[in-house]
Design a protein around this motif. Structure first.
Motif, PDB file in Angstrom:
ATOM      1  N   THR A  59       5.953  -8.231   5.085  1.00 22.51           N
ATOM      2  CA  THR A  59       5.342  -9.225   4.103  1.00 22.51           C
ATOM      3  C   THR A  59       3.898  -9.411   4.379  1.00 22.51           C
ATOM      4  O   THR A  59       3.286  -9.958   3.758  1.00 22.51           O
ATOM      5  N   GLU A  60       3.506  -9.129   5.748  1.00 21.33           N
ATOM      6  CA  GLU A  60       1.966  -9.438   6.279  1.00 21.33           C
ATOM      7  C   GLU A  60       1.126  -8.359   6.002  1.00 21.33           C
ATOM      8  O   GLU A  60      -0.067  -8.713   5.920  1.00 21.33           O
ATOM      9  N   VAL A  61       1.543  -7.169   6.189  1.00 22.33           N
ATOM     10  CA  VAL A  61       0.853  -6.082   6.165  1.00 22.33           C
ATOM     11  C   VAL A  61       0.421  -5.540   4.513  1.00 22.33           C
ATOM     12  O   VAL A  61       1.383  -5.617   4.010  1.00 22.33           O
ATOM     13  N   LYS A  62      -0.970  -5.269   4.709  1.00 25.91           N
ATOM     14  CA  LYS A  62      -1.256  -4.671   3.321  1.00 25.91           C
ATOM     15  C   LYS A  62      -1.142  -3.089   2.912  1.00 25.91           C
ATOM     16  O   LYS A  62      -0.965  -2.694   1.810  1.00 25.91           O
ATOM     17  N   GLU A  63      -1.610  -2.423   3.914  1.00 27.90           N
ATOM     18  CA  GLU A  63      -1.594  -1.002   3.645  1.00 27.90           C
ATOM     19  C   GLU A  63      -0.417  -0.337   4.387  1.00 27.90           C
ATOM     20  O   GLU A  63       0.012  -0.796   5.388  1.00 27.90           O
TER      21      GLU A  63
END
Length: 122
Positions: A59-63
């Motif tokens: 949920t927190e990481v974008k890549e």
């Protein structure tokens, strides 16, 4: 030849010794079971914690690359913690083995003393 009173006393002593042995075995079984359940619960907690960390990472990481790195870090930490818990559980079983061996040796010793005492009374 032994009298009835001596025979009854010998039977009583064997009965008391047997009851004490059974009681101490029950206590040993209970202590061992409690320790193993504690380790199992701690291990289950590791699974839950790793799952929470995985959900948090997704949920927190974008890549995608960061996600893979985060998942690998969680998996590595989980594996290390699992090995530690496995060693702790193994130590519990080794301690239990020693306790059971000691219980058995003590039982044989008490039984031998009772038999010798009974033979001398004859």
């Amino acid at each position: 030849m032994k009298t009835s009173a001596v025979n009854l006393e010998v039977m009583k002593e064997f009965g008391v010794a047997g009851f004490e042995a059974a009681r101490s075995l029950g206590e040993l079984n209970l202590r061992t079971w409690e320790k193993l359940v504690e380790k199992q619960t701690e291990t289950f907690g590791l699974f839950v914690d790793a799952g929470i960390e995985m959900v948090k990472a997704t949920t927190e990481v974008k890549e995608a690359k960061e996600l893979v790195n985060a998942e690998m870090a969680v998996a590595k930490q989980f594996g290390e913690n699992l090995v530690v818990k496995g060693r702790e559980a193994l130590q519990v079983t080794n301690d239990a083995r020693d306790d059971y061996r000691s219980w058995a040796e003590q039982g044989v010793e008490i039984f031998t003393k009772q038999v010798n005492k009974s033979v001398k009374a004859a």
